[in-house]
Motif scaffolding. Structure first.
Motif: not given
Length: 227
Positions: A23-26, A82-84, A93-95, A212-213
């Protein structure tokens, strides 16, 4: 077996292997890489425009010493957005709902800003612990309060991001469950609930980008105090 609402926040595993690394590398796989051509396609042009505008807005108040952080903070901004956003898709899954991951982002970057301030201008950095014109009896109390507020900063960064995303995901799941339960019983109420779910999803998309911002903006403000 009835699943708990909080099961969606458990780190997924496959054959005993944690999938959080995938998920972190996606996000880095999804973003297009710049080419050596004179003219790029629309997606790369839009991506470059967004990064340029964000970098100008964040780093305009900072001195030249803080501009070295532009690539790091711009990359972190894109990574968190992007993760969010990917976490809002079904069966994902949201890391960034994991406090440990957010603290792993917040603590080293906050500590780096503090170390830079103590190394380059220690007098100015320590001066933040005591406001100018403070009465002598209040000096020890204010120093303790300002020191505590300084060390709470990374905790506030991590908890803010975790709490906002966790609350949004829980609300979406609760309202979606209510819509499915009410559909055979009260179809009209279920449709209204589905409309509310759609509006909440739009709000969560905005929250995913805003958080994120805000994370990167606060880091830039901490950096501004120390450069």
């Amino acid at each position: 077996m009835t699943l708990s609402f909080f099961d969606q926040f458990m780190s997924p595993t496959y054959l005993g292997i944690p999938l959080i690394a995938l998920a972190l590398s996606l996000p880095w796989i999804l973003y297009p890489k710049p080419t050596t051509r004179w003219l790029n396609n629309r997606l790369i042009t839009l991506q470059g425009w967004f990064i340029n505008r964000f970098t100008q807005q964040i780093f305009q108040p900072l001195s030249l010493g803080g501009h070295k952080w532009a690539a790091l903070l711009a990359s972190l901004m894109l990574f968190l957005i992007t993760l969010n956003m990917l976490g809002l898709l079904p069966y994902t899954f949201t890391p960034t709902t994991q406090l440990s991951l957010n603290m792993a982002f917040a603590v080293p970057l906050w500590l780096a800003t503090v170390i830079i301030g103590m190394r380059n201008q220690p007098t100015h950095a320590l001066g933040h612990l005591l406001p100018e014109g403070t009465p002598a009896p209040l000096i020890p109390v204010l120093i303790i309060i300002e020191t505590i507020s300084l060390f709470i900063r990374p905790l506030a960064l991590g908890v803010r991001l975790t709490a906002n995303l966790t609350a949004g995901h829980l609300l979406i799941q609760l309202i979606a469950t209510a819509a499915f339960v009410l559909l055979p019983l009260m179809p009209t109420v279920a449709i209204l609930t589905a409309v509310l779910l759609f509006l909440l999803t739009l709000l969560e998309i905005a929250v995913a980008m805003i958080q994120a911002y805000v994370f990167v903006l606060l880091l830039s403000l901490y950096l501004q105090e120390n450069v």
